[in-house]
Write a protein that holds these residues in place. Structure first.
Motif, short mmCIF file in Angstrom:
data_model
loop_
_atom_site.label_atom_id
_atom_site.label_comp_id
_atom_site.label_asym_id
_atom_site.label_seq_id
_atom_site.Cartn_x
_atom_site.Cartn_y
_atom_site.Cartn_z
N VAL A 1 -2.55 -45.87 27.27
CA VAL A 1 -1.96 -46.53 28.44
C VAL A 1 -0.65 -45.86 28.87
O VAL A 1 0.21 -45.58 28.05
CB VAL A 1 -1.72 -48.03 28.17
N ILE A 2 -0.55 -45.59 30.17
CA ILE A 2 0.74 -45.24 30.78
C ILE A 2 1.21 -46.48 31.53
O ILE A 2 0.52 -46.98 32.41
CB ILE A 2 0.60 -44.06 31.78
N PHE A 3 2.34 -47.00 31.12
CA PHE A 3 2.88 -48.24 31.69
C PHE A 3 3.84 -47.86 32.81
O PHE A 3 4.82 -47.14 32.59
CB PHE A 3 3.59 -49.03 30.60
N THR A 4 3.57 -48.32 34.03
CA THR A 4 4.45 -47.97 35.15
C THR A 4 5.04 -49.24 35.77
O THR A 4 4.40 -50.29 35.77
CB THR A 4 3.69 -47.20 36.25
N ALA A 5 6.25 -49.10 36.27
CA ALA A 5 6.91 -50.23 36.93
C ALA A 5 8.00 -49.69 37.85
O ALA A 5 8.40 -48.53 37.73
CB ALA A 5 7.51 -51.19 35.90
N PHE A 6 8.47 -50.56 38.74
CA PHE A 6 9.61 -50.21 39.58
C PHE A 6 10.85 -50.09 38.70
O PHE A 6 10.95 -50.71 37.64
CB PHE A 6 9.87 -51.30 40.61
N GLY A 7 11.83 -49.32 39.19
CA GLY A 7 13.10 -49.18 38.49
C GLY A 7 13.75 -50.53 38.20
O GLY A 7 14.40 -50.70 37.17
N ASP A 8 13.53 -51.49 39.10
CA ASP A 8 14.12 -52.82 38.94
C ASP A 8 13.79 -53.45 37.59
O ASP A 8 14.56 -54.21 37.04
CB ASP A 8 13.59 -53.79 40.01
N MET A 9 12.57 -53.15 37.13
CA MET A 9 12.02 -53.80 35.93
C MET A 9 12.57 -53.19 34.64
O MET A 9 12.50 -53.80 33.57
CB MET A 9 10.52 -53.54 35.93
N MET A 10 13.07 -51.95 34.72
CA MET A 10 13.21 -51.16 33.50
C MET A 10 14.21 -51.70 32.51
O MET A 10 14.13 -51.44 31.33
CB MET A 10 13.57 -49.71 33.85
N GLY B 1 24.02 -48.00 31.89
CA GLY B 1 22.78 -47.24 31.75
C GLY B 1 22.62 -46.22 32.87
O GLY B 1 23.54 -45.97 33.64
N ASP B 2 21.45 -45.63 32.97
CA ASP B 2 21.19 -44.64 34.00
C ASP B 2 20.98 -45.34 35.34
O ASP B 2 20.47 -46.45 35.37
CB ASP B 2 19.89 -43.87 33.67
N PRO B 3 21.34 -44.68 36.45
CA PRO B 3 21.01 -45.31 37.73
C PRO B 3 19.49 -45.33 37.93
O PRO B 3 18.83 -44.33 37.71
CB PRO B 3 21.69 -44.40 38.76
N LEU B 4 18.97 -46.48 38.28
CA LEU B 4 17.53 -46.61 38.50
C LEU B 4 17.29 -47.08 39.93
O LEU B 4 18.03 -47.92 40.43
CB LEU B 4 16.94 -47.67 37.56
N PRO B 5 16.28 -46.54 40.58
CA PRO B 5 16.02 -47.01 41.94
C PRO B 5 15.59 -48.47 41.96
O PRO B 5 14.87 -48.92 41.07
CB PRO B 5 14.88 -46.10 42.41
N ARG B 6 16.06 -49.19 42.94
CA ARG B 6 15.68 -50.59 43.11
C ARG B 6 14.67 -50.66 44.25
O ARG B 6 14.87 -50.04 45.28
CB ARG B 6 16.89 -51.43 43.53
N ILE B 7 13.61 -51.39 44.08
CA ILE B 7 12.60 -51.46 45.12
C ILE B 7 12.56 -52.85 45.75
O ILE B 7 12.61 -52.99 46.96
CB ILE B 7 11.19 -51.15 44.57
N CYS B 8 12.44 -53.86 44.91
CA CYS B 8 12.14 -55.17 45.50
C CYS B 8 13.35 -56.08 45.53
O CYS B 8 14.39 -55.74 45.07
CB CYS B 8 11.01 -55.84 44.73
#
Lengths: 345, 370
Positions: free
Chosen positions: B86-95, A338-345
């Motif tokens: 609704v605009i659903f937002t999350a960290f990239g980790d979640m996607m 997939g696309d590179p996604l930033p990791r935060i936690c």
């Protein structure tokens, strides 16, 4: 005709990952497009198709460009559309003869925006030494596209001295890169403005033809394979090579040129710079006897000062890309999913 | 990169690897858990495993927030995308984390307004820029990210921004470690303690691990030198029969934690009586919800949430892997039905998840062996 073709592509829907250049893209191409459109030229799955016409070999390639934002530090979509296609020809060992350009425009965009992009296309074509000889324009409803999409097709003449392909690659061959990787991908990620990060960084989009030409002049008999590491980055390009040639690719991690700003941004965002796209670099596999000459030729060409020898082909681990760290550790470098996604936690 | 390259110095790394080899008792099989997903990721990325003697096993712990989130919570959160405003937002980790009907990324591809944010404050900014929409931030993470969620809610309150709410999934690290220690099939010698979480909570909360369970724990940084030095500290403790909380990451982690961050969390959150963890089941007082005083910014109160509970596929052994009872590749689904591209368990989703990290390393171990 009642021929049955077996399709291995079973994903129920097309997701963004199918366009990201990683494993999902590969699955889509090999599971759907290849079996249905099968022919010997397509099956090569090269950046450009090779067509034999009389004594000459022609290279034909096509690419569609959807980029957000349309303009970014160091370039814009129309420049990418020219250089991307010219570069696909270049890594096939071809000089560009002519381009076609198809524009898909979203109703409602400003004419000045379009004019700016066509002007950018003209400048880019002049820089790359190619002309846009035919084209097409379509306009879709507002909301059905994102501003401007461009598809370009390029026709090129392959240098008679080169014979490229994963099948030519042998253990012992050396892997070169023409300069620092990841500039384009990180620039785009930051230019989208969602991340509130800033870096002094520009896209590396440029024609690589002069650099490729230099390598051909210096090392044509030993030149085995070339690829521009766009979507999916160096990692995906080399994984495809490892798979196609059946050998192992070993990278010397410390030797891979990556700008500080790119390393820093990747570090913060949790990305692997080897997964990030470049638009003005290429990878070349060269026989050991020619590696030094090829590297010297790159260094002597304007824009090739940052070229480096970054790895070699080994018999093992077969079909795998391995990165060796300076302190003797090793890790498998996988294709991007997939696309590179930033990791935060 | 300053402050990074010093901790990747090859000479220092080799010296530490030699020290580890000297300290490790060749007749003993060590099982050391790195609690934090960031460590798991760093261990694979830097090839740390290949620098350790064979008889030191690293067990990947529960510290990957995406991995421990039950699928039902993902479904509950994504159910909010059915509201057109609704605009659903999350960290990239979640996607890429799969819910029953797809991941946030797949919802986005099907037309839902799903956006990646780098910080909850970006989600709040989005709410300010879109006054006719409602922005939901799907909050995940341990004490590392909880303070920034708390500060964002405090700012929303101070500025009177009402078209913003948080779907809170913040969890706490200590109850998870305790659950693992209390698990009957647990067999661990020591812990590499979480680095980022500890910048907030400090080192004191881990004292029970040393005192009550007699296990050494060393809070560690994320660079190769950090991780190897922490291993040296652990092996010394084990060799000398000590069980203490030690802080290798003292350049970042204060012994008493970050008081301002802890206060912000106390102001905005309260403990949930219990919370379901993927693979570990229900753990009491292990997660945070938004307090009554901030109810207006709590998506669980503002919207009707289905409250879905989804059991993991029977064959998936995420729990055993999370507790370190099984190695990822010993799970029946590993590398077959469950791969990074088609994850069934969340451990396969995040690059911090034990299974995803293991996938390449073990999946192709035969090829890499020589």
């Amino acid at each position: 005709m009642a021929t049955t073709v077996t399709l291995s592509f079973r994903d129920p829907r097309i997701e963004l990952a199918h366009g990201a250049g990683g494993k999902a893209t590969r699955r889509l191409i090999e599971g759907l497009f290849l079996p249905l459109l099968a022919n010997p030229v397509l099956l090569e799955l090269a950046d450009a198709a090779l067509l034999h016409v009389g004594e000459s070999r022609l290279a034909l390639t096509t690419d569609a460009f959807v980029v957000k934002p349309l303009r970014f530090p160091g370039g814009s979509i129309a420049e990418l559309a020219v250089f991307g296609t010219v570069n696909d020809l270049a890594v096939a060992g071809a000089r560009p003869l002519a381009l076609s350009a198809a524009f898909i425009l979203e109703a409602g965009i400003g004419s000045d925006l379009l004019q700016a992009e066509v002007e950018a296309m003209a400048r880019a074509a002049a820089e790359a030494g190619v002309t846009v000889v035919t084209g097409d324009t379509k306009v879709v409803e507002h909301g059905s596209a994102d501003g401007i999409y461009i598809a370009t097709t390029g026709l090129g003449l392959v240098d008679p001295r080169v014979s490229l392909g994963a099948g030519q690659v042998r253990p012992g061959d050396q892997i070169l890169v023409s300069g620092p990787v990841g500039d384009h991908g990180v620039t785009i990620l930051l230019a989208r403005g969602d991340l509130d990060l800033e870096a002094d960084l520009e896209s590396d989009t440029r024609p690589i033809t002069p650099l490729v030409q230099a390598v051909i002049e210096a090392a044509a008999p030993g030149l085995r394979w070339m690829r521009d590491p766009t979507r999916g980055g160096v990692a995906s390009a080399l994984n495809e090579l490892a798979r196609d040639c059946g050998h192992g690719i070993v990278l010397f991690e410390e030797a891979i040129p990556i700008r500080e700003a790119v390393r820093g941004a990747c570090e913060i965002l949790g990305l692997d710079p080897l997964h990030v796209a470049s638009e003005g670099q290429f990878l070349a596999v060269v026989a050991p006897d020619y590696a030094e000459a090829a590297l010297a030729a790159l260094h002597a060409t304007p824009g090739g000062e940052g070229a480096a020898l970054i790895g070699e082909v080994r018999p093992e681990p077969a079909r795998t890309v391995l990165a060796l760290t300076a302190y003797g550790g090793s890790r498998v470098v996988d294709m991007l999913v997939g696309d590179p996604l930033p990791r935060i936690c | 990169m300053r402050y990074v390259d010093e901790f990747r110095d090859p000479k220092l790394i080799r010296a530490l690897a030699d020290e580890i080899a000297r300290l490790a008792d060749p007749g003993y099989h060590y099982r050391i858990m790195e609690v934090c997903g960031g460590h798991t990721h760093a261990i694979y990325r830097h090839g740390i495993k290949s620098l350790l003697p064979e008889n030191i096993d690293l067990i990947h712990g529960p510290g990957c927030p995406v991995c421990v989130l039950p699928m039902g919570r993902v479904d509950d959160g994504l159910s909010l995308t059915q509201y057109p405003d609704v605009i659903f937002t999350a960290f990239g980790d979640m996607m890429r984390v799969p819910g029953t009907h797809g991941s946030p990324l797949e919802y986005k591809a099907r037309g839902a307004d799903v956006r990646v944010v780098y910080s909850p404050l970006d989600a709040l900014k989005l709410a300010q820029e879109n006054p006719d929409r409602h922005v939901v931030f799907f909050a995940i993470g341990f004490e590392t990210t909880a303070p920034s969620t708390a500060l964002t809610i405090m700012r929303a309150k101070a500025l009177g921004i009402r078209n913003f709410s948080v779907f809170c999934n913040h969890v706490l690290i200590v109850p998870a470690i305790r659950a693992i220690l209390d698990s009957p099939d647990m067999r661990l010698d020591a812990f590499i303690g979480p680095g980022h979480v500890s910048t907030v909570i400090g080192c004191r909360p881990y004292l029970f691990i040393a005192r009550n369970y007699r296990k050494p724990i060393v809070i560690s940084g994320f660079e190769p030198v950090d991780l190897l030095q922490s291993m040296v500290m652990i092996l010394r403790q084990l060799a000398e029969g000590r069980a203490e909380v030690e802080n290798q990451y003292s350049r970042v982690v204060p012994w008493d934690g970050n008081q301002a961050a802890l206060r912000a969390m106390a102001d905005v959150f309260e403990l949930r009586p219990y919370f379901e963890w993927r693979g570990l089941g229900f753990i009491s007082q292990s997660a945070l919800k938004i307090s009554e005083a901030c109810a207006e910014w709590d998506a669980e109160r503002r919207f009707e949430i289905p409250g879905v509970r989804v059991t993991d596929p029977k064959a998936a052994q995420c729990g055993e892997v999370l507790k370190g009872v099984l190695k990822p590749h010993q799970c029946k689904l590993f590398g077959r039905e469950c791969t990074p591209e088609h994850p069934i368990g969340a451990l396969m989703v995040s690059s911090e998840g034990a299974c995803a990290a293991y996938y390449d390393y073990i999946h192709r171990a035969a090829a890499v062996a020589d």
